[in-house]
Design a protein around this motif. Structure first.
Motif, PDB file in Angstrom:
ATOM      1  N   ASP A 325       0.854  -1.188   0.000  1.00 43.51           N
ATOM      2  CA  ASP A 325       0.000   0.000   0.000  1.00 43.51           C
ATOM      3  C   ASP A 325       0.887   1.234   0.000  1.00 43.51           C
ATOM      4  O   ASP A 325       1.655   1.477   0.947  1.00 43.51           O
ATOM      5  CB  ASP A 325      -0.903   0.002   1.234  1.00 43.51           C
ATOM      6  N   CYS A 326       0.767   2.028  -1.068  1.00 45.27           N
ATOM      7  CA  CYS A 326       1.565   3.241  -1.228  1.00 45.27           C
ATOM      8  C   CYS A 326       0.598   4.412  -1.386  1.00 45.27           C
ATOM      9  O   CYS A 326       0.364   4.891  -2.504  1.00 45.27           O
ATOM     10  CB  CYS A 326       2.476   3.140  -2.436  1.00 45.27           C
ATOM     11  N   GLY A 327      -0.017   4.833  -0.316  1.00 44.43           N
ATOM     12  CA  GLY A 327      -1.034   5.869  -0.398  1.00 44.43           C
ATOM     13  C   GLY A 327      -2.252   5.349  -1.146  1.00 44.43           C
ATOM     14  O   GLY A 327      -2.833   4.326  -0.780  1.00 44.43           O
ATOM     15  N   ASP A 328      -2.622   6.045  -2.220  1.00 46.17           N
ATOM     16  CA  ASP A 328      -3.781   5.632  -3.012  1.00 46.17           C
ATOM     17  C   ASP A 328      -3.441   4.552  -4.039  1.00 46.17           C
ATOM     18  O   ASP A 328      -4.319   4.070  -4.739  1.00 46.17           O
ATOM     19  CB  ASP A 328      -4.358   6.848  -3.755  1.00 46.17           C
ATOM     20  N   ILE A 329      -2.182   4.193  -4.144  1.00 49.14           N
ATOM     21  CA  ILE A 329      -1.718   3.223  -5.131  1.00 49.14           C
ATOM     22  C   ILE A 329      -1.298   1.934  -4.429  1.00 49.14           C
ATOM     23  O   ILE A 329      -0.642   1.971  -3.386  1.00 49.14           O
ATOM     24  CB  ILE A 329      -0.528   3.772  -5.939  1.00 49.14           C
ATOM     25  N   GLN A 330      -1.693   0.783  -5.011  1.00 50.94           N
ATOM     26  CA  GLN A 330      -1.205  -0.507  -4.523  1.00 50.94           C
ATOM     27  C   GLN A 330      -0.274  -1.104  -5.572  1.00 50.94           C
ATOM     28  O   GLN A 330      -0.610  -1.175  -6.749  1.00 50.94           O
ATOM     29  CB  GLN A 330      -2.354  -1.470  -4.232  1.00 50.94           C
TER      30      GLN A 330
END
Length: 363
Positions: A325-330
């Motif tokens: 999980d990288c903020g709003d990006i997976q």
């Protein structure tokens, strides 16, 4: 014909093989006023090449194979095999044979009779049929099965019989319409390698249809990816995987890590996962290949680093996949297992991204 066989005699097998190039130019084909199954397809296939038509169901790959075989006529465009136009040439007049997904074997004939059927229909003398059938059976690994009934064969053995029946006629081009799709995974993997070895040994032009990305990459010299009746990309397996032409090709090849580019300048790009320095080319999205994403100590070897949380861990023997999980990006990272403890779900890790493992894609 006999002279051609003698000229190309292989040790232990009186078999002839030539190879033909294929030219497909602006071929269009529609069925019952529906959207074109083939939409102005242009393609060159080299003589002796193992060429694969790859794409999802309904993309036009089997229609294109049937056009090459003469089983369908294009609405427009031109097909050449060996430099000769196929306009008006019926299937039985083309130096092309097809191996179908169903194998289409004759249940009332044994293996020997199935293999020799095409030669029998051509009026080839019985002694020559026997010689050529024996030779191709040995080459395809069924030399001990010639007198066995087809009903007694396994799926893999039936596939070999269908292949032998097509090859014994000595075509310049062999067309294969998903011939391995009905087999179990282990046998399928074995026959993929076996079929590729056979093609190399014969030097024949193979045109192979599949929807399986891994199968296409393992077997092919080059791949054409089809999308809605059009050619999306033609390249080597490595080229299609590492540098897909667009988002469709990237998604079809199994990639998942797509990061929108917000802004770019001379030294890098601004994205939803942060600033990335490097030469990323043009395009609207970054494709980050899972095997090129580095974690923790490995991440420190590359310039672009950021923090992420492990949301899922999938152990796959030699590799472990991590969902990050990288903020709003997976993102998904694929890391080699080297006998060290892996990262746990919920753990925060440092992630490294290099422009070497990244492609830039248009929508």
């Amino acid at each position: 014909m006999h002279g051609r066989r003698e000229a190309m005699r292989m040790t232990g097998h009186a078999l002839a093989r030539t190879a033909s190039s294929i030219r497909i130019e602006a071929v269009t084909k529609s069925f019952e006023r529906e959207v074109a199954a083939l939409d102005s397809v242009t393609l060159d296939i080299e003589a002796g090449e193992f060429f694969t038509l790859l794409g999802p169901s309904g993309c036009g790959k089997t229609t294109l194979l049937r056009v090459l075989a003469g089983l369908e006529q294009p609405d427009s465009g031109r097909v050449e095999i060996g430099g000769r136009s196929m306009a008006g040439v019926p299937p039985h007049r083309r130096s092309v044979n097809t191996v179908f997904q169903s194998y289409a074997l004759f249940p009332h004939r044994n293996v020997r009779q199935n293999i020799g059927f095409g030669l029998e229909m051509q009026g080839v003398p019985g002694a020559e049929i026997a010689e050529r059938s024996q030779a191709i059976a040995e080459l395809t690994g069924i030399g001990t099965l010639l007198d066995r009934d087809v009903a007694q064969l396994s799926g893999g053995q039936r596939q070999r019989v269908a292949l032998a029946r097509a090859l014994v006629n000595e075509p310049d081009v062999l067309l294969l319409d998903e011939p391995l799709s009905a087999l179990d995974a282990g046998l399928r993997a074995h026959l993929q390698l076996e079929l590729k070895r056979l093609q190399r040994r014969l030097g024949m032009t193979f045109v192979f249809v599949t929807h399986d990305q891994e199968e296409a990459m393992v077997m092919s010299d080059r791949i054409a990816v089809l999308n809605a009746g059009r050619i999306a990309q033609v390249d080597t397996p490595q080229g299609v995987y590492e540098a897909p032409a667009d988002l469709f090709v990237a998604r079809f090849m199994g990639h998942e890590n797509f990061v929108p580019i917000r802004q770019r300048d001379a030294t890098g790009v601004d994205t939803a996962i942060g600033r990335l320095d490097g030469d990323f080319g043009g395009g609207t999205h970054l494709l980050l290949r899972p095997e090129a994403i580095r974690l923790d100590s490995d991440a420190r070897e590359v310039p672009n680093r950021f923090m992420a949380r492990v949301s899922e861990r999938l152990y796959r023997g030699g590799m472990t996949e991590y969902r990050l999980d990288c903020g709003d990006i997976q993102l998904m990272a694929s890391c080699a297992n080297r006998g060290q403890p892996g990262h746990e779900v919920g753990e925060t890790v440092e992630v490294g991204v290099s422009d070497r493992g990244t492609a830039t894609l248009a929508d």
